[in-house]
Design a protein around this motif. Structure first.
Motif, PDB file in Angstrom:
ATOM      1  N   ALA A   1      82.978  60.172  30.132  1.00 41.23           N
ATOM      2  CA  ALA A   1      82.330  58.997  29.550  1.00 41.23           C
ATOM      3  C   ALA A   1      83.324  57.844  29.411  1.00 41.23           C
ATOM      4  CB  ALA A   1      81.726  59.347  28.199  1.00 41.23           C
ATOM      5  N   GLY A   2      84.542  58.153  28.986  1.00 38.21           N
ATOM      6  CA  GLY A   2      85.555  57.114  28.851  1.00 38.21           C
ATOM      7  C   GLY A   2      85.903  56.480  30.184  1.00 38.21           C
ATOM      8  N   ALA A   3      86.038  57.301  31.218  1.00 35.22           N
ATOM      9  CA  ALA A   3      86.347  56.784  32.551  1.00 35.22           C
ATOM     10  C   ALA A   3      85.188  55.952  33.090  1.00 35.22           C
ATOM     11  CB  ALA A   3      86.654  57.944  33.496  1.00 35.22           C
ATOM     12  N   ARG A   4      83.953  56.419  32.863  1.00 32.33           N
ATOM     13  CA  ARG A   4      82.779  55.673  33.328  1.00 32.33           C
ATOM     14  C   ARG A   4      82.691  54.313  32.647  1.00 32.33           C
ATOM     15  NH1 ARG A   4      78.848  60.529  32.976  1.00 32.33           N
ATOM     16  NH2 ARG A   4      78.536  59.657  30.902  1.00 32.33           N
ATOM     17  N   LEU A   5      83.023  54.277  31.366  1.00 33.98           N
ATOM     18  CA  LEU A   5      82.947  53.032  30.611  1.00 33.98           C
ATOM     19  C   LEU A   5      83.900  51.986  31.185  1.00 33.98           C
ATOM     20  CD1 LEU A   5      81.898  51.424  28.176  1.00 33.98           C
ATOM     21  CD2 LEU A   5      83.736  52.456  26.821  1.00 33.98           C
ATOM     22  N   VAL A   6      85.147  52.381  31.395  1.00 36.42           N
ATOM     23  CA  VAL A   6      86.143  51.445  31.910  1.00 36.42           C
ATOM     24  C   VAL A   6      85.777  50.988  33.317  1.00 36.42           C
ATOM     25  CG1 VAL A   6      88.544  51.223  32.666  1.00 36.42           C
ATOM     26  CG2 VAL A   6      88.016  52.318  30.476  1.00 36.42           C
ATOM     27  N   LEU A   7      85.403  51.929  34.184  1.00 33.10           N
ATOM     28  CA  LEU A   7      85.044  51.568  35.553  1.00 33.10           C
ATOM     29  C   LEU A   7      83.783  50.711  35.578  1.00 33.10           C
ATOM     30  CD1 LEU A   7      85.897  51.919  38.468  1.00 33.10           C
ATOM     31  CD2 LEU A   7      84.512  53.998  38.595  1.00 33.10           C
ATOM     32  N   GLY A   8      82.820  51.042  34.728  1.00 37.98           N
ATOM     33  CA  GLY A   8      81.581  50.277  34.681  1.00 37.98           C
ATOM     34  C   GLY A   8      81.817  48.834  34.299  1.00 37.98           C
ATOM     35  N   GLU A   9      82.673  48.607  33.316  1.00 43.22           N
ATOM     36  CA  GLU A   9      82.974  47.244  32.894  1.00 43.22           C
ATOM     37  C   GLU A   9      83.620  46.449  34.020  1.00 43.22           C
ATOM     38  OE1 GLU A   9      85.438  47.883  29.512  1.00 43.22           O
ATOM     39  OE2 GLU A   9      83.752  48.087  28.101  1.00 43.22           O
ATOM     40  N   ARG A  10      84.496  47.101  34.774  1.00 40.70           N
ATOM     41  CA  ARG A  10      85.195  46.421  35.861  1.00 40.70           C
ATOM     42  C   ARG A  10      84.263  46.126  37.036  1.00 40.70           C
ATOM     43  NH1 ARG A  10      90.169  44.092  34.693  1.00 40.70           N
ATOM     44  NH2 ARG A  10      90.593  44.940  32.640  1.00 40.70           N
ATOM     45  N   VAL A  11      83.472  47.125  37.428  1.00 35.91           N
ATOM     46  CA  VAL A  11      82.590  46.961  38.582  1.00 35.91           C
ATOM     47  C   VAL A  11      81.518  45.909  38.298  1.00 35.91           C
ATOM     48  CG1 VAL A  11      80.872  48.110  40.041  1.00 35.91           C
ATOM     49  CG2 VAL A  11      83.008  49.280  39.471  1.00 35.91           C
TER      50      VAL A  11
ATOM     51  N   GLU B   1      81.643  52.217  49.555  1.00 33.71           N
ATOM     52  CA  GLU B   1      81.236  51.018  50.287  1.00 33.71           C
ATOM     53  C   GLU B   1      79.865  51.185  50.922  1.00 33.71           C
ATOM     54  OE1 GLU B   1      83.064  47.944  53.616  1.00 33.71           O
ATOM     55  OE2 GLU B   1      83.826  50.000  53.508  1.00 33.71           O
ATOM     56  N   HIS B   2      79.627  52.344  51.547  1.00 38.91           N
ATOM     57  CA  HIS B   2      78.347  52.567  52.204  1.00 38.91           C
ATOM     58  C   HIS B   2      77.200  52.709  51.201  1.00 38.91           C
ATOM     59  CE1 HIS B   2      80.819  53.095  55.743  1.00 38.91           C
ATOM     60  NE2 HIS B   2      79.736  53.147  56.492  1.00 38.91           N
ATOM     61  N   VAL B   3      77.460  53.382  50.085  1.00 38.72           N
ATOM     62  CA  VAL B   3      76.421  53.521  49.069  1.00 38.72           C
ATOM     63  C   VAL B   3      76.090  52.171  48.448  1.00 38.72           C
ATOM     64  CG1 VAL B   3      75.876  54.511  46.808  1.00 38.72           C
ATOM     65  CG2 VAL B   3      76.968  55.929  48.548  1.00 38.72           C
ATOM     66  N   LEU B   4      77.114  51.409  48.102  1.00 38.30           N
ATOM     67  CA  LEU B   4      76.887  50.111  47.467  1.00 38.30           C
ATOM     68  C   LEU B   4      76.233  49.118  48.416  1.00 38.30           C
ATOM     69  CD1 LEU B   4      80.216  49.762  45.463  1.00 38.30           C
ATOM     70  CD2 LEU B   4      77.923  50.086  44.523  1.00 38.30           C
ATOM     71  N   SER B   5      76.656  49.103  49.670  1.00 43.01           N
ATOM     72  CA  SER B   5      76.052  48.167  50.623  1.00 43.01           C
ATOM     73  C   SER B   5      74.600  48.510  50.883  1.00 43.01           C
ATOM     74  CB  SER B   5      76.834  48.164  51.935  1.00 43.01           C
ATOM     75  OG  SER B   5      76.804  49.436  52.565  1.00 43.01           O
ATOM     76  N   ARG B   6      74.281  49.791  50.933  1.00 43.99           N
ATOM     77  CA  ARG B   6      72.892  50.208  51.161  1.00 43.99           C
ATOM     78  C   ARG B   6      72.017  49.844  49.963  1.00 43.99           C
ATOM     79  NH1 ARG B   6      70.869  56.349  52.778  1.00 43.99           N
ATOM     80  NH2 ARG B   6      68.637  55.878  52.824  1.00 43.99           N
TER      81      ARG B   6
ATOM     82  N   ASP C   1      92.491  44.405  38.494  1.00 42.57           N
ATOM     83  CA  ASP C   1      93.072  43.089  38.232  1.00 42.57           C
ATOM     84  C   ASP C   1      93.752  42.534  39.487  1.00 42.57           C
ATOM     85  OD1 ASP C   1      92.205  43.101  35.641  1.00 42.57           O
ATOM     86  OD2 ASP C   1      94.145  43.701  34.777  1.00 42.57           O
ATOM     87  N   GLU C   2      94.298  43.422  40.303  1.00 45.61           N
ATOM     88  CA  GLU C   2      95.005  42.990  41.511  1.00 45.61           C
ATOM     89  C   GLU C   2      94.056  42.736  42.680  1.00 45.61           C
ATOM     90  OE1 GLU C   2      97.850  46.066  42.167  1.00 45.61           O
ATOM     91  OE2 GLU C   2      99.209  45.393  40.573  1.00 45.61           O
ATOM     92  N   ASN C   3      92.786  43.098  42.545  1.00 44.88           N
ATOM     93  CA  ASN C   3      91.804  42.906  43.612  1.00 44.88           C
ATOM     94  C   ASN C   3      90.538  42.251  43.051  1.00 44.88           C
ATOM     95  OD1 ASN C   3      92.861  44.600  46.145  1.00 44.88           O
ATOM     96  ND2 ASN C   3      93.335  45.761  44.288  1.00 44.88           N
ATOM     97  N   PRO C   4      90.658  41.054  42.498  1.00 48.16           N
ATOM     98  CA  PRO C   4      89.516  40.427  41.810  1.00 48.16           C
ATOM     99  C   PRO C   4      88.351  40.075  42.734  1.00 48.16           C
ATOM    100  CG  PRO C   4      91.300  38.856  42.071  1.00 48.16           C
ATOM    101  CD  PRO C   4      91.846  40.192  42.478  1.00 48.16           C
ATOM    102  N   ASP C   5      88.605  39.933  44.030  1.00 55.75           N
ATOM    103  CA  ASP C   5      87.549  39.539  44.964  1.00 55.75           C
ATOM    104  C   ASP C   5      87.219  40.625  45.981  1.00 55.75           C
ATOM    105  OD1 ASP C   5      87.432  36.894  43.835  1.00 55.75           O
ATOM    106  OD2 ASP C   5      89.310  36.447  44.907  1.00 55.75           O
ATOM    107  N   ASP C   6      87.733  41.817  45.777  1.00 51.40           N
ATOM    108  CA  ASP C   6      87.547  42.900  46.751  1.00 51.40           C
ATOM    109  C   ASP C   6      87.250  44.192  46.000  1.00 51.40           C
ATOM    110  OD1 ASP C   6      87.574  44.720  48.827  1.00 51.40           O
ATOM    111  OD2 ASP C   6      89.664  44.367  49.394  1.00 51.40           O
ATOM    112  N   LEU C   7      85.971  44.459  45.753  1.00 46.73           N
ATOM    113  CA  LEU C   7      85.587  45.636  44.977  1.00 46.73           C
ATOM    114  C   LEU C   7      86.021  46.924  45.661  1.00 46.73           C
ATOM    115  CD1 LEU C   7      84.161  47.151  42.741  1.00 46.73           C
ATOM    116  CD2 LEU C   7      81.991  46.790  43.958  1.00 46.73           C
ATOM    117  N   ILE C   8      85.778  47.048  46.961  1.00 45.63           N
ATOM    118  CA  ILE C   8      86.138  48.280  47.662  1.00 45.63           C
ATOM    119  C   ILE C   8      87.648  48.462  47.681  1.00 45.63           C
ATOM    120  CG2 ILE C   8      85.955  49.555  49.829  1.00 45.63           C
ATOM    121  CD1 ILE C   8      83.334  49.134  48.204  1.00 45.63           C
ATOM    122  N   GLY C   9      88.364  47.357  47.842  1.00 36.83           N
ATOM    123  CA  GLY C   9      89.824  47.445  47.766  1.00 36.83           C
ATOM    124  C   GLY C   9      90.284  47.884  46.398  1.00 36.83           C
ATOM    125  N   ALA C  10      89.611  47.408  45.364  1.00 43.05           N
ATOM    126  CA  ALA C  10      89.964  47.804  44.001  1.00 43.05           C
ATOM    127  C   ALA C  10      89.696  49.285  43.783  1.00 43.05           C
ATOM    128  CB  ALA C  10      89.172  46.971  42.996  1.00 43.05           C
TER     129      ALA C  10
END
Length: 202
Positions: free
Chosen positions: A135-145, A191-196, A81-90
């Motif tokens: 699974a619970g952690a993946r769900l929350v992170l997945g929704e955010r990402v 960052e490197h995995v996502l950018s690639r 919520d504090e980094n809405p425009d910066d995924l890596i920062g989040a």
């Protein structure tokens, strides 16, 4: 995320009193010292009330673990919520926040002791519920990402999220550096995995 039990509609005050009492006994004396009768006395209710609100002792362990997971995930949600425009920062901030919270967490230390064989009764319960925690952690992170619109195939995004979750949990259980240093390392990898992957699908 809510604790999946029949007690989810029970009065919060009673449920939390029981869980607080169980956490106190577990962290100070071990899981073997946790009994439903003792929890009832500590919460100021009857033993039948504890069974009605929580269920069995196994249900009590699950409720404690999932309540703690909710607290960890609340920090993750706040970081995003504090980094809405910066995924890596989040990602960096959420990892740092989770690991910082874990540093002096008495319940987590009791769980880690169990995984090292100090509490043979609690260990099987942790093993049984480990996948539901992930699974619970993946769900929350997945929704955010997903909100950042990376344009990745869902299977690729799920793989990245699973990697981050499992790496963070490994550092929660056995830290190798400060929370800030570990957060920087995990964010760098992400960052490197996502950018690639983003470049490959462009």
């Amino acid at each position: 995320m809510t604790v999946p039990s029949a007690a989810s509609t029970a009065p919060v005050a009673i449920r939390d009193r029981v869980l607080d009492a169980a956490e106190s006994v577990l962290t100070q004396q071990g899981w073997g010292a946790v009994t439903m009768a003792r929890m009832a006395a500590a919460a100021g209710v009857s033993r039948q009330t504890v069974y009605n609100e929580i269920g069995t002792k196994n249900d009590l362990a699950e409720a404690m673990i999932l309540r703690e997971l909710d607290r960890f995930l609340a920090g993750v949600v706040r970081s995003f919520d504090e980094n809405p425009d910066d995924l890596i920062g989040a990602i960096r901030d959420s990892v740092r926040r989770v690991l910082k919270y874990a540093e002096n967490n008495a319940l987590l230390h009791a769980v880690v002791s169990a995984t090292h064989g100090a509490d043979t009764e609690l260990l099987p319960l942790l093993t049984t519920h480990s996948e539901s925690l992930i699974a619970g952690a993946r769900l929350v992170l997945g929704e955010r990402v997903a909100a950042y619109g990376l344009g990745l195939e869902r299977s690729r995004l799920d793989a990245v999220i699973d990697m981050v979750v499992r790496v963070v949990l490994s550092h929660v259980m056995q830290p190798s550096a400060s929370p800030a240093e570990t957060a920087d390392d995990i964010a760098w990898v992400a960052e490197h995995v996502l950018s690639r992957d983003s470049a490959a699908t462009a």
